[in-house]
Design an enzyme around this catalytic site. Structure first.
Site, mmCIF file in Angstrom:
data_model
loop_
_atom_site.group_PDB
_atom_site.id
_atom_site.type_symbol
_atom_site.label_atom_id
_atom_site.label_comp_id
_atom_site.label_asym_id
_atom_site.label_seq_id
_atom_site.Cartn_x
_atom_site.Cartn_y
_atom_site.Cartn_z
ATOM 1 N N HIS A 67 0.830 -1.209 0.000
ATOM 2 C CA HIS A 67 0.000 0.000 0.000
ATOM 3 C C HIS A 67 0.865 1.260 0.000
ATOM 4 O O HIS A 67 0.622 2.213 -0.764
ATOM 5 C CB HIS A 67 -0.917 -0.043 1.228
ATOM 6 C CG HIS A 67 -1.909 1.065 1.292
ATOM 7 N ND1 HIS A 67 -2.636 1.337 2.426
ATOM 8 C CD2 HIS A 67 -2.312 1.984 0.382
ATOM 9 C CE1 HIS A 67 -3.444 2.362 2.198
ATOM 10 N NE2 HIS A 67 -3.265 2.777 0.970
ATOM 11 N N GLU A 70 2.407 1.700 -3.308
ATOM 12 C CA GLU A 70 1.417 2.206 -4.279
ATOM 13 C C GLU A 70 1.373 3.732 -4.240
ATOM 14 O O GLU A 70 1.335 4.398 -5.277
ATOM 15 C CB GLU A 70 0.045 1.608 -3.971
ATOM 16 C CG GLU A 70 -1.103 2.182 -4.792
ATOM 17 C CD GLU A 70 -2.253 2.640 -3.936
ATOM 18 O OE1 GLU A 70 -2.587 3.845 -3.990
ATOM 19 O OE2 GLU A 70 -2.822 1.805 -3.206
ATOM 20 N N HIS A 71 1.382 4.300 -3.032
ATOM 21 C CA HIS A 71 1.414 5.755 -2.891
ATOM 22 C C HIS A 71 2.735 6.341 -3.390
ATOM 23 O O HIS A 71 2.759 7.384 -4.045
ATOM 24 C CB HIS A 71 1.263 6.141 -1.415
ATOM 25 C CG HIS A 71 -0.148 6.103 -0.902
ATOM 26 N ND1 HIS A 71 -0.780 7.215 -0.401
ATOM 27 C CD2 HIS A 71 -1.046 5.096 -0.812
ATOM 28 C CE1 HIS A 71 -1.999 6.890 -0.009
ATOM 29 N NE2 HIS A 71 -2.184 5.599 -0.233
ATOM 30 N N GLU A 145 4.794 9.329 2.775
ATOM 31 C CA GLU A 145 3.656 8.487 2.396
ATOM 32 C C GLU A 145 3.425 7.327 3.351
ATOM 33 O O GLU A 145 2.300 6.872 3.509
ATOM 34 C CB GLU A 145 3.855 7.958 0.969
ATOM 35 C CG GLU A 145 3.896 9.043 -0.088
ATOM 36 C CD GLU A 145 2.615 9.868 -0.143
ATOM 37 O OE1 GLU A 145 1.521 9.295 -0.025
ATOM 38 O OE2 GLU A 145 2.712 11.106 -0.285
ATOM 39 N N GLU A 167 -4.260 7.036 7.145
ATOM 40 C CA GLU A 167 -5.358 6.417 6.390
ATOM 41 C C GLU A 167 -5.796 5.122 7.070
ATOM 42 O O GLU A 167 -6.989 4.866 7.254
ATOM 43 C CB GLU A 167 -4.910 6.120 4.957
ATOM 44 C CG GLU A 167 -5.984 5.414 4.136
ATOM 45 C CD GLU A 167 -5.499 4.905 2.789
ATOM 46 O OE1 GLU A 167 -6.256 4.170 2.139
ATOM 47 O OE2 GLU A 167 -4.360 5.232 2.397
#
Length: 975
Positions: A67, A70-71, A145, A167
């Protein structure tokens, strides 16, 4: 051009070519000869072209490495060295979709655009990002990130910061979020699926820079890639570009990303997990119970389709027998199912919400007794037919969650392709659907229940229990751990952290150079269509009733939308109108039990939905039009049946079934709770809007926390209030469902329109024709400025006002200002520097201007950022190229492609609001002519709006208490 099997085209060998009727495409499957990269092309006449590159990314732990990666790959690359090329594309491309997605076992990078030049530009940025990201050279990318120790001054408290860290704190704040993550872990415990690919906040902080880089080197290689192309683009040019610019630079590698399957369990596993509720909450009836089963493999396409149908049949349909049995047993307040086939071994879940831990065995007994009974006596034939038909309708529409067809197919193809199977397997469904229909006549679904649930030991019984104050307790533990860690550090080590924080902040606050920004490819303004797309709408009349007709190709599906005037209801009863919308179609009629009604709806239509909404007059939120909507869709040969069913529901529904209405109240309360967790930014923004906007107040009453509190009260006091509830529902139905004030909207082709025209009278003649009296709703402006308390770990912070009320007028230039604000200032200040997952601006033609953040670790700091927006903008320096970017990005937002049904919805909304095509033309001209001076001048609107001081925040109760001086009132959200 004609392609030949086994021939090579621009480095790609064609392995297979065939027509796929279900997607109306020519499918071509290629393999890149030099690297082994796989590529699937679906060629058709859709101008909304889609590209996606995906990688198999098996998570190795709970750090969320896939994840965070991905950012991070979208934070600068070899050819595009800006800090965030992704943001530059959001500013200045005509994309119709731009995102990246992390799944349990794969990471996808899909984009879409209707403009050929723009499509290649975005594809270039994305391919460079995944293969040549700057994350290897710039450690601040992981810090920003993912996570980092944050310490601006030596004497400050040491904290964790990071976009994904916050998040996932938000994701783990939702009990449903925790539940679904733990389900996968509980049944696939010895596989990669036991690891949290999104990241568990407790483990994200274990991730190191070296692990981060190694994961990218290992898995982000063409040999481990899956490339997807869709639409009417030039395939040869696309293949040439991908090969020459990127894949030809790599050699084939043997990458071990194989995904092992879980060995079957010998017994159902019992798993208990806690989730946090507020310290003041009652923990009774707050437990989730979930029975979960591994069902075959995702590469068994008939089984996957059949289980999708079975899950709906047992748990989602209003006539669902397993759902009914669990509700009747009074074990919980809501029942729903889940079927996840985006993993190598799909998982079926039976979920009971608002129960208690001591009911676990009884829950299991009711499930097994009910399913044994269904197997023994057989499933109702109408229920089987209804469940197959509604799923077939969804397959033929090919729409899901607002995604275009191409994007949906990009995701679907991976459900087979990732596991070494046919990428087309889940797009093709005709043969499997036919087979299931035939087998269903001979106890097929009963056999599935027996094999995959009753006799299946590969499963888990998961109990998710509430724990008071767990979030606050955990936050204190984390801070204590950080305090201890800081105390153990030498002065030099503390200085290093301060220096690292300083370097990160400097990078974040330093603008990209013009040279770096100029690397991002950009189309010319001349490439943008000069005029907006016009939705064809013809005003007609059928027997004195206004009809709006949008002629669109809909594959023989008719979309019917009835809009009744609901302003005939007194203000005190407005929320009963919302309740009416939630129960119509789910209660019995004079002729049918609700289970029979549900089956008839699903056999004959693609669904009939009832809802409450309102439309603000263009330029004036004091004037709004409350509507009660009936939306229905059916294939042309079933249109008469659809109209008969609508008539039966709206004219003969029974409101005297106490037990059923109480069940629906409990279910509605449960679904509202889930929705509040999922869209906290909208909840906070809508609550704020209700302080100063009459239209906003009405909307909040019918959909926000006000409605949730209203439903909680009805459910809690049902026995004392049931006669009042029934009387109010009956009165609302009789008042609203009236021919006067009715607008009918029809989307389809002439054949569908004619059938509706010939049959609609059956409904119209049954409606009341009494003269209606519209009620005036008087909402006063109130600066409530509420702190909305939840047990969550993040905030949703909103601030704003109505700019028209302050003497301003709407202009398209405001849309460019919104783009500059959200993608430039707020992105950097609230997301990049503040660590929030997102921050956005809501701006409407009726005057609403609201800033809101999403999964935000901060509160006061975010409000301060909002207040200072105008200072940044009044002195902004934007060169011509950057200005062109913002204009292109704004037009991109305006020109998002719409499905036929969404075109119909927009056309109707514009009609009611008083918006014309000329208004949109004028708006577009204003956007295209926006200058830097306009942005500076318009920034004064922000200053005036923020000075009004209207704000609202939903979030962690401890955080709100610590900032109590910001609020006038406090509300504990959940009950």
């Amino acid at each position: 051009m004609t392609f030949k099997i086994n021939e090579t085209y621009n480095g790609f060998k064609l392995l297979r070519e065939e027509k796929v009727e279900e997607t109306n495409s020519i499918s071509r499957l290629f393999q890149h000869e030099k690297t082994g990269a796989r590529l699937l092309s679906l060629f058709n006449d859709d101008d909304n072209k889609v590209f996606s590159i995906s990688f198999r990314t098996p998570p190795e732990d709970h750090t969320g490495l896939p994840h965070i990666l991905e950012h991070s790959v979208l934070c600068g690359s070899r050819k595009f060295p800006t800090k965030e090329p992704f943001v530059e594309l959001m500013k200045g491309s005509l994309n119709t979709f731009l995102n990246a997605m992390t799944f349990s076992d794969k990471t996808m990078y899909p984009i879409a655009s209707r403009n050929d030049k723009d499509f290649f530009n975005i594809m270039d940025v994305y391919l460079d990002a995944v293969f040549y990201p700057n994350l290897h050279e710039i450690p601040e990318i992981l810090m920003q990130e993912g996570w980092h120790y944050h310490l601006e001054k030596k004497e400050d408290k040491l904290t964790y910061k990071g976009v994904v860290y916050n998040e996932m704190k938000g994701a783990f704040s939702s009990p449903e979020g925790v539940l679904h993550r733990k389900i996968e872990e509980s049944v696939l415990k010895d596989t990669i699926y036991a690891n949290e690919s999104g990241g568990d906040p407790d483990f994200i902080t274990d991730l190191t820079q070296s692990q981060f880089e190694e994961f990218h080197k290992k898995y982000y290689h063409p040999s481990n890639s899956y490339i997807f192309l869709y639409g009417d683009g030039d395939i040869q040019e696309q293949l040439k570009f991908i090969n020459e610019e990127y894949l030809s630079n790599f050699d084939k590698l043997d990458i071990d990303s194989h995904i092992e399957k879980q060995q079957p369990y010998e017994e159902i596993q019992n798993v208990e997990v806690d989730y946090s509720i507020s310290a003041d909450d009652d923990d009774k009836e707050k437990t989730y119970l979930s029975l979960n089963y591994v069902v075959g493999e995702s590469t068994d396409r008939e089984l996957v389709l059949a289980m999708d149908i079975l899950e709906y049949m047992l748990l989602e349909n209003p006539a669902a027998p397993l759902k009914k049995a669990l509700v009747d047993a009074n074990l919980g307040k809501d029942v729903f199912g889940s079927y996840n086939n985006s993993v190598i071994q799909p998982v079926l879940s039976i979920i009971l919400k608002n129960s208690d831990a001591e009911k676990t065995e009884e829950f299991k007994k009711v499930v097994y007794d009910t399913l044994n009974d269904l197997v023994e006596k057989g499933i109702d034939e109408d229920l089987i037919e209804a469940s197959i038909n509604i799923n077939e309708f969804k397959l033929r529409e090919s729409e899901m969650g607002g995604l275009s067809k191409g994007l949906l197919y990009a995701i679907k193809c991976m459900d087979g392709w990732l596991y070494e199977a046919d990428p087309l397997m889940h797009m093709r469904y005709e043969n499997e659907l036919h087979s299931i229909k035939e087998k269903s006549k001979n106890r097929y679904f009963e056999g599935l229940i027996q094999k995959y649930i009753l006799d299946n030991k590969h499963g888990s019984l998961l109990t998710l229990k509430p724990k008071k104050g767990m979030a606050e307790e955990h936050s204190e533990e984390i801070q204590s751990k950080l305090d201890e860690y800081k105390a153990s550090l030498s002065e030099e080590e503390i200085n290093n952290i301060v220096e690292g924080t300083k370097k990160l902040l400097e990078r974040q606050m330093t603008p990209d150079s013009k040279e770096a920004l100029s690397t991002i490819p950009l189309i010319e303004l001349e490439d943008i269509p000069a005029e907006p797309e016009e939705i064809p709408q013809v005003e007609k009349e059928i027997n004195g009733t206004k009809v709006l007709y949008q002629e669109e190709f809909t594959s023989k599906i008719a979309y019917l939308h009835l809009l009744f005037d609901s302003s005939v209801v007194e203000e005190e009863d407005v929320q009963y109108v919302a309740l009416l919308g939630s129960i119509l179609g789910k209660v019995s009629t004079e002729d049918k039990h609700y289970s029979k009604l549900s089956n008839d709806i699903n056999i004959n239509t693609g669904g009939i939905r009832f809802s409450t909404e309102s439309y603000s007059k263009d330029g004036d939120d004091y004037t709004f039009y409350p509507k009660f909507s009936v939306r229905a869709k059916a294939l042309s040969d079933k249109i008469p049946n659809m109209i008969s069913l609508i008539k039966e529901i709206i004219l003969t529904s029974k409101f005297d079934e106490d037990k059923r209405i109480k069940e629906l109240l409990s279910q509605l309360k449960s679904r509202l709770e889930m929705s509040i967790f999922d869209r906290g930014h909208s909840v906070a923004a809508n609550r704020l809007l209700s302080y100063f906007s009459p239209a906003g107040r009405y909307h909040e009453m019918i959909s926000g926390i006000s409605l949730y509190k209203f439903i909680c009260n009805l459910e809690k006091n049902f026995d004392a209030m049931k006669e009042e509830i029934k009387a109010k529902l009956k009165n609302c139905a009789e008042s609203i469902l009236n021919k006067n004030g009715l607008i009918i909207s029809i989307t389809g082709e002439d054949e569908e329109y004619k059938i509706i025209e010939d049959n609609i009278d059956e409904l119209l003649v049954g409606l009341s024709n009494t003269v209606i009296t519209q009620k005036e709703y008087k909402f006063e402006e109130l600066k409530d400025n509420e702190g909305l308390k939840t047990p969550g770990n993040v905030q949703y912070v909103a601030k704003g006002y109505n700019y028209i009320r302050l003497g301003n007028k709407y202009t398209g230039k405001l849309q460019v200002l919104k783009k500059v604000t959200s993608i430039d200032y707020l992105w950097n200040k609230v997301r990049v520097q503040g660590g929030a997952y997102g921050c956005m601006v809501r701006l409407t033609r009726a005057g609403s201007l609201i800033f809101t953040s999403y999964r935000d670790p901060n509160l006061k700091e975010t409000l301060d950022a909002y207040d200072n927006t105008y200072k940044y903008l009044k002195d902004i320096d934007i060169d011509d190229r950057e200005m062109r970017k913002y204009i292109i990005g704004t037009i991109s937002d305006m020109d998002a492609p719409l499905s036929p049904v969404l075109k119909g919805e927009k056309a109707v909304a514009d009609f009611i609001k008083g918006l014309t095509y000329d208004d949109y033309k004028k708006e577009r001209e204003e956007i295209l002519s926006t200058t830097q001076e306009d942005i500076k001048e318009l920034s004064s609107i922000y200053e005036a709006v923020m000075e009004k001081g209207f704000c609202c925040a939903m979030g962690n109760e401890g955080k709100i208490d610590k900032n109590k001086e910001l609020f006038n009132k406090f509300v504990t959200v959940f009950e």
